[in-house]
Design a protein around this motif. Structure first.
Motif, PDB file in Angstrom:
ATOM      1  N   ARG A  38       0.880  -1.119   0.044  1.00 34.71           N
ATOM      2  CA  ARG A  38       0.214   0.263  -0.025  1.00 34.71           C
ATOM      3  C   ARG A  38       0.534   1.205  -0.084  1.00 34.71           C
ATOM      4  O   ARG A  38       1.825   1.345   0.494  1.00 34.71           O
ATOM      5  CB  ARG A  38      -0.814   0.172   1.026  1.00 34.71           C
ATOM      6  CG  ARG A  38      -1.796  -0.924   1.033  1.00 34.71           C
ATOM      7  CD  ARG A  38      -2.790  -1.253   2.728  1.00 34.71           C
ATOM      8  NE  ARG A  38      -2.105  -1.192   3.724  1.00 34.71           N
ATOM      9  CZ  ARG A  38      -2.144  -1.790   4.919  1.00 34.71           C
ATOM     10  NH1 ARG A  38      -3.779  -0.917   5.348  1.00 34.71           N
ATOM     11  NH2 ARG A  38      -1.377  -1.912   5.699  1.00 34.71           N
ATOM     12  N   ARG A  39       0.476   2.260  -0.861  1.00 26.03           N
ATOM     13  CA  ARG A  39       1.374   3.450  -0.025  1.00 26.03           C
ATOM     14  C   ARG A  39       1.214   4.200   1.202  1.00 26.03           C
ATOM     15  O   ARG A  39      -0.280   4.964   1.071  1.00 26.03           O
ATOM     16  CB  ARG A  39       0.363   4.318  -1.543  1.00 26.03           C
ATOM     17  CG  ARG A  39       0.636   3.412  -3.213  1.00 26.03           C
ATOM     18  CD  ARG A  39       0.179   5.015  -4.530  1.00 26.03           C
ATOM     19  NE  ARG A  39       0.820   4.159  -5.559  1.00 26.03           N
ATOM     20  CZ  ARG A  39       1.354   4.562  -6.271  1.00 26.03           C
ATOM     21  NH1 ARG A  39       1.687   5.582  -6.193  1.00 26.03           N
ATOM     22  NH2 ARG A  39       1.680   3.304  -7.541  1.00 26.03           N
ATOM     23  N   ARG A  40       2.022   4.499   1.367  1.00 29.32           N
ATOM     24  CA  ARG A  40       1.506   5.555   2.746  1.00 29.32           C
ATOM     25  C   ARG A  40       3.009   6.428   2.850  1.00 29.32           C
ATOM     26  O   ARG A  40       4.029   6.605   2.377  1.00 29.32           O
ATOM     27  CB  ARG A  40       2.047   4.222   3.795  1.00 29.32           C
ATOM     28  CG  ARG A  40       1.023   2.992   3.645  1.00 29.32           C
ATOM     29  CD  ARG A  40       1.320   2.882   5.106  1.00 29.32           C
ATOM     30  NE  ARG A  40       1.620   0.859   5.829  1.00 29.32           N
ATOM     31  CZ  ARG A  40       1.651   0.363   6.102  1.00 29.32           C
ATOM     32  NH1 ARG A  40       2.178   0.727   7.320  1.00 29.32           N
ATOM     33  NH2 ARG A  40       2.023  -0.810   6.212  1.00 29.32           N
ATOM     34  N   SER A  50       6.509  -2.176   7.156  1.00 28.39           N
ATOM     35  CA  SER A  50       5.860  -2.656   6.541  1.00 28.39           C
ATOM     36  C   SER A  50       6.580  -3.632   6.062  1.00 28.39           C
ATOM     37  O   SER A  50       7.863  -4.280   5.900  1.00 28.39           O
ATOM     38  CB  SER A  50       7.374  -1.566   5.110  1.00 28.39           C
ATOM     39  OG  SER A  50       6.645  -1.932   3.778  1.00 28.39           O
ATOM     40  N   PRO A  67       2.562  -1.904  -6.167  1.00 31.26           N
ATOM     41  CA  PRO A  67       1.671  -0.925  -5.433  1.00 31.26           C
ATOM     42  C   PRO A  67       0.116  -1.670  -5.745  1.00 31.26           C
ATOM     43  O   PRO A  67      -0.435  -1.846  -6.562  1.00 31.26           O
ATOM     44  CB  PRO A  67       1.726   0.242  -6.451  1.00 31.26           C
ATOM     45  CG  PRO A  67       2.037  -0.003  -7.613  1.00 31.26           C
ATOM     46  CD  PRO A  67       3.105  -0.968  -7.528  1.00 31.26           C
ATOM     47  N   THR A  68      -0.332  -1.725  -4.444  1.00 29.70           N
ATOM     48  CA  THR A  68      -1.949  -2.384  -4.357  1.00 29.70           C
ATOM     49  C   THR A  68      -3.160  -1.520  -4.360  1.00 29.70           C
ATOM     50  O   THR A  68      -2.498   0.082  -4.488  1.00 29.70           O
ATOM     51  CB  THR A  68      -2.280  -2.861  -3.188  1.00 29.70           C
ATOM     52  OG1 THR A  68      -2.212  -1.981  -2.298  1.00 29.70           O
ATOM     53  CG2 THR A  68      -1.376  -4.409  -3.118  1.00 29.70           C
TER      54      THR A  68
END
Length: 68
Positions: A38-40, A50, A67-68
């Motif tokens: 996931r983008r964080r 992570s 990336p999801t």
């Protein structure tokens, strides 16, 4: 993937993500690990950690992170 001449397998497991992924890779003799991330924000990564980063740091196998 078969059209491209690549063999793939998908496996499911339960447990803490990092050691479970690394154990499965060892058991099945994985040539490559493919992980979704996931983008964080940078702060979110520092606070919550992570799974992808942990796996990247703990394995000698090639890893692709998408990336999801």
């Amino acid at each position: 993937m078969r059209e491209a001449g690549t063999e793939t397998d998908v496996h499911a497991a339960t447990g803490r993500p990092e050691p479970t992924i690394l154990d499965a890779a060892e058991r099945f003799g994985a040539d490559l690990l493919v992980l979704g991330a996931r983008r964080r924000s940078p702060v979110g990564k520092a606070v919550f950690g992570s799974v992808a980063q942990s796996v990247l740091l703990e394995t000698e196998r090639p890893v692709t992170v998408a990336p999801t």
